[in-house]
Motif scaffolding. Structure first.
Motif, PDB file in Angstrom:
ATOM      1  N   ALA A 206       1.341   0.187   7.772  1.00 59.48           N
ATOM      2  CA  ALA A 206       2.698  -0.202   8.185  1.00 59.48           C
ATOM      3  C   ALA A 206       2.771  -1.693   8.503  1.00 59.48           C
ATOM      4  O   ALA A 206       3.735  -2.361   8.120  1.00 59.48           O
ATOM      5  CB  ALA A 206       3.142   0.628   9.389  1.00 59.48           C
TER       6      ALA A 206
ATOM      7  N   THR B 110       4.921   5.090   4.743  1.00 57.06           N
ATOM      8  CA  THR B 110       3.731   5.732   5.297  1.00 57.06           C
ATOM      9  C   THR B 110       3.903   7.252   5.398  1.00 57.06           C
ATOM     10  O   THR B 110       2.947   7.995   5.169  1.00 57.06           O
ATOM     11  CB  THR B 110       3.342   5.137   6.661  1.00 57.06           C
ATOM     12  OG1 THR B 110       4.455   5.183   7.551  1.00 57.06           O
ATOM     13  CG2 THR B 110       2.843   3.707   6.512  1.00 57.06           C
TER      14      THR B 110
ATOM     15  N   TRP C 128      11.352   5.129  13.702  1.00 59.11           N
ATOM     16  CA  TRP C 128      10.077   5.140  14.422  1.00 59.11           C
ATOM     17  C   TRP C 128       9.917   6.386  15.289  1.00 59.11           C
ATOM     18  O   TRP C 128       8.806   6.873  15.482  1.00 59.11           O
ATOM     19  CB  TRP C 128       9.896   3.864  15.246  1.00 59.11           C
ATOM     20  CG  TRP C 128       9.539   2.717  14.351  1.00 59.11           C
ATOM     21  CD1 TRP C 128      10.328   1.655  14.029  1.00 59.11           C
ATOM     22  CD2 TRP C 128       8.312   2.531  13.633  1.00 59.11           C
ATOM     23  NE1 TRP C 128       9.666   0.819  13.163  1.00 59.11           N
ATOM     24  CE2 TRP C 128       8.425   1.329  12.904  1.00 59.11           C
ATOM     25  CE3 TRP C 128       7.131   3.265  13.534  1.00 59.11           C
ATOM     26  CZ2 TRP C 128       7.397   0.849  12.083  1.00 59.11           C
ATOM     27  CZ3 TRP C 128       6.109   2.780  12.719  1.00 59.11           C
ATOM     28  CH2 TRP C 128       6.255   1.588  12.010  1.00 59.11           C
TER      29      TRP C 128
ATOM     30  N   CYS D 271      11.349  -1.278   9.896  1.00 60.69           N
ATOM     31  CA  CYS D 271      11.513   0.130  10.248  1.00 60.69           C
ATOM     32  C   CYS D 271      11.577   1.049   9.029  1.00 60.69           C
ATOM     33  O   CYS D 271      10.678   1.857   8.820  1.00 60.69           O
ATOM     34  CB  CYS D 271      12.763   0.300  11.098  1.00 60.69           C
ATOM     35  SG  CYS D 271      12.760  -0.784  12.542  1.00 60.69           S
TER      36      CYS D 271
ATOM     37  N   TRP E 120       8.882   8.888  12.780  1.00 62.66           N
ATOM     38  CA  TRP E 120       7.498   8.592  12.399  1.00 62.66           C
ATOM     39  C   TRP E 120       6.536   9.140  13.440  1.00 62.66           C
ATOM     40  O   TRP E 120       5.568   9.805  13.094  1.00 62.66           O
ATOM     41  CB  TRP E 120       7.322   7.077  12.240  1.00 62.66           C
ATOM     42  CG  TRP E 120       6.007   6.661  11.675  1.00 62.66           C
ATOM     43  CD1 TRP E 120       5.704   6.525  10.352  1.00 62.66           C
ATOM     44  CD2 TRP E 120       4.823   6.289  12.395  1.00 62.66           C
ATOM     45  NE1 TRP E 120       4.410   6.102  10.210  1.00 62.66           N
ATOM     46  CE2 TRP E 120       3.840   5.952  11.452  1.00 62.66           C
ATOM     47  CE3 TRP E 120       4.506   6.221  13.742  1.00 62.66           C
ATOM     48  CZ2 TRP E 120       2.563   5.545  11.812  1.00 62.66           C
ATOM     49  CZ3 TRP E 120       3.227   5.816  14.108  1.00 62.66           C
ATOM     50  CH2 TRP E 120       2.278   5.487  13.144  1.00 62.66           C
TER      51      TRP E 120
ATOM     52  N   TYR F 117      -2.381   4.637   9.211  1.00 57.41           N
ATOM     53  CA  TYR F 117      -0.989   4.433   8.815  1.00 57.41           C
ATOM     54  C   TYR F 117      -0.358   3.226   9.513  1.00 57.41           C
ATOM     55  O   TYR F 117       0.495   2.549   8.938  1.00 57.41           O
ATOM     56  CB  TYR F 117      -0.181   5.716   9.023  1.00 57.41           C
ATOM     57  CG  TYR F 117      -0.592   6.781   8.036  1.00 57.41           C
ATOM     58  CD1 TYR F 117      -0.401   6.593   6.675  1.00 57.41           C
ATOM     59  CD2 TYR F 117      -1.201   7.951   8.457  1.00 57.41           C
ATOM     60  CE1 TYR F 117      -0.796   7.547   5.760  1.00 57.41           C
ATOM     61  CE2 TYR F 117      -1.599   8.920   7.550  1.00 57.41           C
ATOM     62  CZ  TYR F 117      -1.395   8.709   6.190  1.00 57.41           C
ATOM     63  OH  TYR F 117      -1.788   9.647   5.279  1.00 57.41           O
ATOM     64  N   MET F 118      -0.776   2.939  10.733  1.00 61.42           N
ATOM     65  CA  MET F 118      -0.275   1.733  11.409  1.00 61.42           C
ATOM     66  C   MET F 118      -0.774   0.472  10.696  1.00 61.42           C
ATOM     67  O   MET F 118      -0.034  -0.498  10.559  1.00 61.42           O
ATOM     68  CB  MET F 118      -0.686   1.706  12.884  1.00 61.42           C
ATOM     69  CG  MET F 118       0.159   2.593  13.773  1.00 61.42           C
ATOM     70  SD  MET F 118       1.942   2.244  13.695  1.00 61.42           S
ATOM     71  CE  MET F 118       2.010   0.626  14.418  1.00 61.42           C
TER      72      MET F 118
ATOM     73  N   PRO G  47       8.457   0.524   6.202  1.00 61.25           N
ATOM     74  CA  PRO G  47       7.126   0.984   6.627  1.00 61.25           C
ATOM     75  C   PRO G  47       7.092   2.459   7.048  1.00 61.25           C
ATOM     76  O   PRO G  47       6.122   3.161   6.758  1.00 61.25           O
ATOM     77  CB  PRO G  47       6.772   0.068   7.797  1.00 61.25           C
ATOM     78  CG  PRO G  47       8.047  -0.541   8.236  1.00 61.25           C
ATOM     79  CD  PRO G  47       8.946  -0.562   7.046  1.00 61.25           C
ATOM     80  N   VAL G  48       8.148   2.944   7.685  1.00 61.84           N
ATOM     81  CA  VAL G  48       8.163   4.344   8.127  1.00 61.84           C
ATOM     82  C   VAL G  48       8.230   5.286   6.927  1.00 61.84           C
ATOM     83  O   VAL G  48       7.421   6.210   6.800  1.00 61.84           O
ATOM     84  CB  VAL G  48       9.324   4.602   9.110  1.00 61.84           C
ATOM     85  CG1 VAL G  48       9.570   6.093   9.292  1.00 61.84           C
ATOM     86  CG2 VAL G  48       9.045   3.939  10.447  1.00 61.84           C
TER      87      VAL G  48
END
Length: 184
Positions: A68, A114, A49, A107, A52, A64-65, A110-111
């Motif tokens: 995510a 994206t 993160w 973590c 990110w 992107y959030m 998704p990181v």
């Protein structure tokens, strides 16, 4: 009266689950907490993160959030499904709760997904989904298996490939919605 009997049977199973969870928590506290696997997992929960935040396009953070959060929900649910159905399990977990493996579900997936979407946005989403799914299913999962954080019981890495590709394509679709205009 039948409904009452079913309720009692359900209560019995939940009591068994609670007892197993209590035993597992004790096992985790004695054999996992503060061990090298735990520290590695904590690092894998925080560092992605930070990366990110440093590299995400700040003008597209909401897009992107949103993607995510979708990725987190789907990957956590699928991971939970796999663990409770005996397909795989994890060691070195950060906390003995759901999701099954916080660094992976909340973590790393998704990181990396994206950031991968943001990288070379002009490249076909399907091509990128194939590359991403290949990297995660055939490199990421085997590395986690090799270091002992991920134990496959009744699963093959090839099964993960289409799942990652579909999650990638869906999340990429979310990032491209025009509904991310200004609030009116």
């Amino acid at each position: 009266m039948r409904l009452h009997d079913e309720s009692r049977n359900t209560e019995h199973f939940y009591q068994q689950v609670a007892q197993i969870n209590e035993k597992y928590f004790e096992f985790w506290r004695e054999h996992t907490f503060l061990q090298w696997e735990w520290w590695l997992s904590v690092g894998l929960s925080i560092i992605p993160w930070i990366i990110w935040w440093k590299y995400i396009n700040k003008k597209s953070t909401a897009r992107y959030m949103s993607a995510a959060f979708f990725i987190i929900i789907i990957s956590s649910w699928l991971d939970f499904f796999g663990v409770v159905n005996g397909l795989w399990y994890y060691s070195g977990i950060v906390i003995p709760t759901i999701p099954s493996y916080v660094p992976w579900d909340l973590c790393l997936i998704p990181v990396t997904m994206t950031l991968f979407m943001q990288f070379k946005p002009h490249v076909s989403s399907i091509k990128k989904a194939i590359v991403y799914a290949s990297l995660v299913a055939f490199v990421g999962e085997p590395v986690f298996d090799w270091i002992g954080l991920y134990e496959i019981v009744n699963w093959k890495h090839i099964y993960s490939f289409p799942i990652y590709a579909i999650i990638y394509l869906t999340a990429d679709w979310i990032t491209k919605r025009k509904s991310f205009g200004p609030v009116q």
